[in-house]
Scaffold this motif. Structure first.
Motif, PDB file in Angstrom:
ATOM      1  N   GLY A   1      18.062  -8.881   3.296  1.00 40.62           N
ATOM      2  CA  GLY A   1      17.027  -8.755   2.268  1.00 40.62           C
ATOM      3  C   GLY A   1      15.869  -7.889   2.701  1.00 40.62           C
ATOM      4  N   GLY A   2      16.113  -7.026   3.678  1.00 46.27           N
ATOM      5  CA  GLY A   2      15.032  -6.231   4.265  1.00 46.27           C
ATOM      6  C   GLY A   2      14.322  -5.335   3.286  1.00 46.27           C
ATOM      7  N   ARG A   3      15.068  -4.777   2.313  1.00 43.58           N
ATOM      8  CA  ARG A   3      14.426  -3.895   1.335  1.00 43.58           C
ATOM      9  C   ARG A   3      13.343  -4.637   0.562  1.00 43.58           C
ATOM     10  NH1 ARG A   3      17.972  -0.627  -3.010  1.00 43.58           N
ATOM     11  NH2 ARG A   3      17.891   1.011  -1.420  1.00 43.58           N
ATOM     12  N   TRP A   4      13.632  -5.867   0.160  1.00 42.20           N
ATOM     13  CA  TRP A   4      12.672  -6.640  -0.624  1.00 42.20           C
ATOM     14  C   TRP A   4      11.500  -7.098   0.238  1.00 42.20           C
ATOM     15  CZ3 TRP A   4      13.645  -5.583  -5.333  1.00 42.20           C
ATOM     16  CH2 TRP A   4      14.964  -5.380  -5.751  1.00 42.20           C
ATOM     17  N   ILE A   5      11.797  -7.427   1.489  1.00 40.66           N
ATOM     18  CA  ILE A   5      10.716  -7.810   2.405  1.00 40.66           C
ATOM     19  C   ILE A   5       9.780  -6.629   2.634  1.00 40.66           C
ATOM     20  CG2 ILE A   5      10.172  -8.560   4.758  1.00 40.66           C
ATOM     21  CD1 ILE A   5      12.860 -10.072   4.742  1.00 40.66           C
ATOM     22  N   LEU A   6      10.372  -5.450   2.843  1.00 39.64           N
ATOM     23  CA  LEU A   6       9.561  -4.249   3.071  1.00 39.64           C
ATOM     24  C   LEU A   6       8.728  -3.917   1.832  1.00 39.64           C
ATOM     25  CD1 LEU A   6       8.896  -2.008   5.109  1.00 39.64           C
ATOM     26  CD2 LEU A   6      10.719  -0.641   4.068  1.00 39.64           C
ATOM     27  N   ALA A   7       9.338  -4.055   0.653  1.00 45.33           N
ATOM     28  CA  ALA A   7       8.592  -3.792  -0.579  1.00 45.33           C
ATOM     29  C   ALA A   7       7.416  -4.754  -0.711  1.00 45.33           C
ATOM     30  CB  ALA A   7       9.517  -3.917  -1.785  1.00 45.33           C
ATOM     31  N   ALA A   8       7.658  -6.032  -0.379  1.00 46.42           N
ATOM     32  CA  ALA A   8       6.567  -7.019  -0.446  1.00 46.42           C
ATOM     33  C   ALA A   8       5.457  -6.653   0.526  1.00 46.42           C
ATOM     34  CB  ALA A   8       7.111  -8.413  -0.133  1.00 46.42           C
ATOM     35  N   MET A   9       5.831  -6.186   1.725  1.00 50.49           N
ATOM     36  CA  MET A   9       4.828  -5.749   2.697  1.00 50.49           C
ATOM     37  C   MET A   9       4.026  -4.568   2.156  1.00 50.49           C
ATOM     38  SD  MET A   9       6.923  -5.925   6.292  1.00 50.49           S
ATOM     39  CE  MET A   9       7.075  -7.454   7.205  1.00 50.49           C
ATOM     40  N   GLY A  10       4.728  -3.657   1.491  1.00 47.19           N
ATOM     41  CA  GLY A  10       4.050  -2.494   0.934  1.00 47.19           C
ATOM     42  C   GLY A  10       3.052  -2.882  -0.142  1.00 47.19           C
ATOM     43  N   PHE A  11       3.469  -3.780  -1.045  1.00 51.44           N
ATOM     44  CA  PHE A  11       2.552  -4.214  -2.098  1.00 51.44           C
ATOM     45  C   PHE A  11       1.371  -4.995  -1.515  1.00 51.44           C
ATOM     46  CE2 PHE A  11       6.241  -3.630  -5.047  1.00 51.44           C
ATOM     47  CZ  PHE A  11       5.625  -2.709  -5.886  1.00 51.44           C
ATOM     48  N   ALA A  12       1.631  -5.774  -0.458  1.00 56.89           N
ATOM     49  CA  ALA A  12       0.532  -6.484   0.203  1.00 56.89           C
ATOM     50  C   ALA A  12      -0.451  -5.495   0.825  1.00 56.89           C
ATOM     51  CB  ALA A  12       1.083  -7.427   1.269  1.00 56.89           C
ATOM     52  N   THR A  13       0.079  -4.405   1.380  1.00 61.56           N
ATOM     53  CA  THR A  13      -0.773  -3.371   1.967  1.00 61.56           C
ATOM     54  C   THR A  13      -1.603  -2.675   0.887  1.00 61.56           C
ATOM     55  OG1 THR A  13       0.861  -3.021   3.716  1.00 61.56           O
ATOM     56  CG2 THR A  13      -0.799  -1.307   3.421  1.00 61.56           C
ATOM     57  N   ILE A  14      -0.975  -2.379  -0.254  1.00 58.83           N
ATOM     58  CA  ILE A  14      -1.720  -1.805  -1.371  1.00 58.83           C
ATOM     59  C   ILE A  14      -2.829  -2.759  -1.802  1.00 58.83           C
ATOM     60  CG2 ILE A  14      -1.574  -1.120  -3.801  1.00 58.83           C
ATOM     61  CD1 ILE A  14       1.285  -0.138  -3.198  1.00 58.83           C
ATOM     62  N   GLY A  15      -2.500  -4.057  -1.853  1.00 59.74           N
ATOM     63  CA  GLY A  15      -3.512  -5.048  -2.211  1.00 59.74           C
ATOM     64  C   GLY A  15      -4.674  -5.046  -1.237  1.00 59.74           C
ATOM     65  N   ALA A  16      -4.360  -4.880   0.063  1.00 54.67           N
ATOM     66  CA  ALA A  16      -5.424  -4.813   1.070  1.00 54.67           C
ATOM     67  C   ALA A  16      -6.287  -3.576   0.857  1.00 54.67           C
ATOM     68  CB  ALA A  16      -4.819  -4.800   2.468  1.00 54.67           C
ATOM     69  N   GLY A  17      -5.643  -2.462   0.478  1.00 55.75           N
ATOM     70  CA  GLY A  17      -6.402  -1.247   0.201  1.00 55.75           C
ATOM     71  C   GLY A  17      -7.331  -1.418  -0.982  1.00 55.75           C
ATOM     72  N   PHE A  18      -6.832  -2.072  -2.046  1.00 55.50           N
ATOM     73  CA  PHE A  18      -7.673  -2.354  -3.204  1.00 55.50           C
ATOM     74  C   PHE A  18      -8.829  -3.289  -2.835  1.00 55.50           C
ATOM     75  CE2 PHE A  18      -4.304  -1.517  -6.743  1.00 55.50           C
ATOM     76  CZ  PHE A  18      -4.382  -0.155  -6.456  1.00 55.50           C
ATOM     77  N   TYR A  19      -8.536  -4.213  -1.915  1.00 56.29           N
ATOM     78  CA  TYR A  19      -9.592  -5.130  -1.475  1.00 56.29           C
ATOM     79  C   TYR A  19     -10.725  -4.359  -0.801  1.00 56.29           C
ATOM     80  CZ  TYR A  19     -12.038  -8.578   1.353  1.00 56.29           C
ATOM     81  OH  TYR A  19     -13.013  -9.347   1.951  1.00 56.29           O
ATOM     82  N   TYR A  20     -10.366  -3.384   0.055  1.00 62.05           N
ATOM     83  CA  TYR A  20     -11.387  -2.530   0.671  1.00 62.05           C
ATOM     84  C   TYR A  20     -12.173  -1.792  -0.418  1.00 62.05           C
ATOM     85  CZ  TYR A  20     -10.065  -2.861   5.629  1.00 62.05           C
ATOM     86  OH  TYR A  20      -9.859  -3.287   6.903  1.00 62.05           O
ATOM     87  N   GLY A  21     -11.450  -1.280  -1.416  1.00 62.64           N
ATOM     88  CA  GLY A  21     -12.124  -0.563  -2.490  1.00 62.64           C
ATOM     89  C   GLY A  21     -13.087  -1.459  -3.250  1.00 62.64           C
ATOM     90  N   LYS A  22     -12.654  -2.679  -3.532  1.00 60.97           N
ATOM     91  CA  LYS A  22     -13.510  -3.638  -4.228  1.00 60.97           C
ATOM     92  C   LYS A  22     -14.732  -3.977  -3.375  1.00 60.97           C
ATOM     93  CE  LYS A  22     -13.339  -8.485  -5.834  1.00 60.97           C
ATOM     94  NZ  LYS A  22     -13.841  -9.190  -4.649  1.00 60.97           N
ATOM     95  N   LYS A  23     -14.492  -4.136  -2.070  1.00 58.14           N
ATOM     96  CA  LYS A  23     -15.598  -4.452  -1.168  1.00 58.14           C
ATOM     97  C   LYS A  23     -16.617  -3.320  -1.132  1.00 58.14           C
ATOM     98  CE  LYS A  23     -14.645  -5.039   3.286  1.00 58.14           C
ATOM     99  NZ  LYS A  23     -14.251  -5.714   4.552  1.00 58.14           N
ATOM    100  N   ALA A  24     -16.132  -2.070  -1.215  1.00 56.46           N
ATOM    101  CA  ALA A  24     -17.049  -0.925  -1.241  1.00 56.46           C
ATOM    102  C   ALA A  24     -17.765  -0.842  -2.582  1.00 56.46           C
ATOM    103  CB  ALA A  24     -16.275   0.363  -0.971  1.00 56.46           C
ATOM    104  N   TYR A  25     -17.013  -1.003  -3.671  1.00 52.33           N
ATOM    105  CA  TYR A  25     -17.600  -0.865  -5.011  1.00 52.33           C
ATOM    106  C   TYR A  25     -18.696  -1.903  -5.252  1.00 52.33           C
ATOM    107  CZ  TYR A  25     -17.982  -0.841 -10.104  1.00 52.33           C
ATOM    108  OH  TYR A  25     -18.461  -0.803 -11.386  1.00 52.33           O
ATOM    109  N   LYS A  26     -18.424  -3.159  -4.873  1.00 52.98           N
ATOM    110  CA  LYS A  26     -19.382  -4.240  -5.101  1.00 52.98           C
ATOM    111  C   LYS A  26     -20.316  -4.463  -3.909  1.00 52.98           C
ATOM    112  CE  LYS A  26     -16.699  -6.835  -8.496  1.00 52.98           C
ATOM    113  NZ  LYS A  26     -16.204  -8.185  -8.888  1.00 52.98           N
TER     114      LYS A  26
END
Length: 279
Positions: A142-167
């Motif tokens: 199931g590595g493809r799905w695990i990797l995809a989940a990691m990628g989306f989690a990383t995108i979420g972390a990037g958005f979190y940085y953006g939110k932290k900067a914006y606010k």
């Protein structure tokens, strides 16, 4: 006045860790800017370290990076275990504390990479650490799905940085004083730049899962390479390198002025409070 609990010992570890993190971004962004000015490209962390290896006192700096990254990893793991920044034990708090463990381990790996260059010769680049890790994950069931989940989690972390900067949410973790007030706009730019890098890396990881190709995953060097291929790419790469220098400043300011709720005087004025009063 003593901080809450008996966690004063954690503060020097935290400050050393953020100082090490500042040094990493100073090295990578500084070497990238030097390369860009001389017609080259932005550098990955590993290639920047490899260049540093042959510079005067370069191995001393690499060892200092190792010490700082080790301290940062220890700080993040302790922060998560003892909830030193009071994120709580609800769903959001648990996710934040798990994220601390992950970032701690990532920075430990960066530190180990720097230490290896102190005692061994550079391999001269090659596959990025993220690509290697992606290849390992893709080989799991199931590595493809695990990797995809990691990628989306990383995108979420990037958005979190953006939110932290914006606010400007980072202000509540910093002391309010002349230094933090003066450089606040650069701190904000640094956090935003880091958010951009993390988001793009997350997109690379998701794409690697989609096409089932670990080589499509990549780190900072790949972000620079992708940007350079866009219209006005070299200008964009230079601007991102400047932004990451601002993130180095952000880490340095945290090393000097970060507040740890369970180990700091509760009466310390935060940067958020200082701006609220001035407003």
């Amino acid at each position: 006045m003593a901080g809450q609990g008996n966690f004063d010992w954690a503060v020097p570890v935290m400050r050393t860790g953020y100082a090490g993190r500042a040094l990493v971004y100073l090295v990578v962004a500084g070497i990238s800017l030097w390369a860009i000015v001389h017609g080259g490209q932005g550098q990955s962390t590993s290639s920047a370290f490899a260049r540093l290896e042959t510079a005067p006192f370069g191995k001393v700096v690499l060892f200092a990076i190792f010490v700082g990254m080790l301290a940062y990893a220890v700080w993040r793991l302790l922060d998560a275990a003892f909830d030193l920044e009071a994120y709580g034990s609800d769903g959001e708090g648990i996710v934040a504390r798990i994220g601390m463990c992950v970032t701690g381990l990532i920075h430990l790996a960066i530190g180990i990479g720097a230490l290896l260059l102190v005692f061994t010769a550079s391999s001269g680049g090659g596959e990025s650490g993220i690509s290697k890790a992606a290849g390992t994950v893709l080989n799991w069931p199931g590595g493809r799905w695990i990797l995809a989940a990691m990628g989306f989690a990383t995108i979420g972390a990037g958005f979190y940085y953006g939110k932290k900067a914006y606010k400007r949410e980072y202000r509540k973790h910093l002391m309010g004083n002349e230094v933090t007030r003066r450089w606040d706009w650069l701190l904000r730019l640094g956090v935003l730049s880091q958010g951009f890098v993390v988001t793009v890396i997350g997109v690379f990881i998701v794409y690697a899962a989609w096409v089932y190709d670990s080589q499509s995953a990549g780190g900072l060097g790949d972000v620079f390479s992708w940007l350079s291929g866009q219209p006005y790419g070299q200008i964009l790469v230079g601007l991102l390198a400047l932004g990451l220098l601002c993130f180095a400043l952000f880490c340095a300011v945290n090393a000097g002025y970060r507040i740890v709720p369970k180990a700091s005087d509760p009466d310390i004025e935060t940067l958020k409070g200082a701006f609220s009063q001035s407003g």
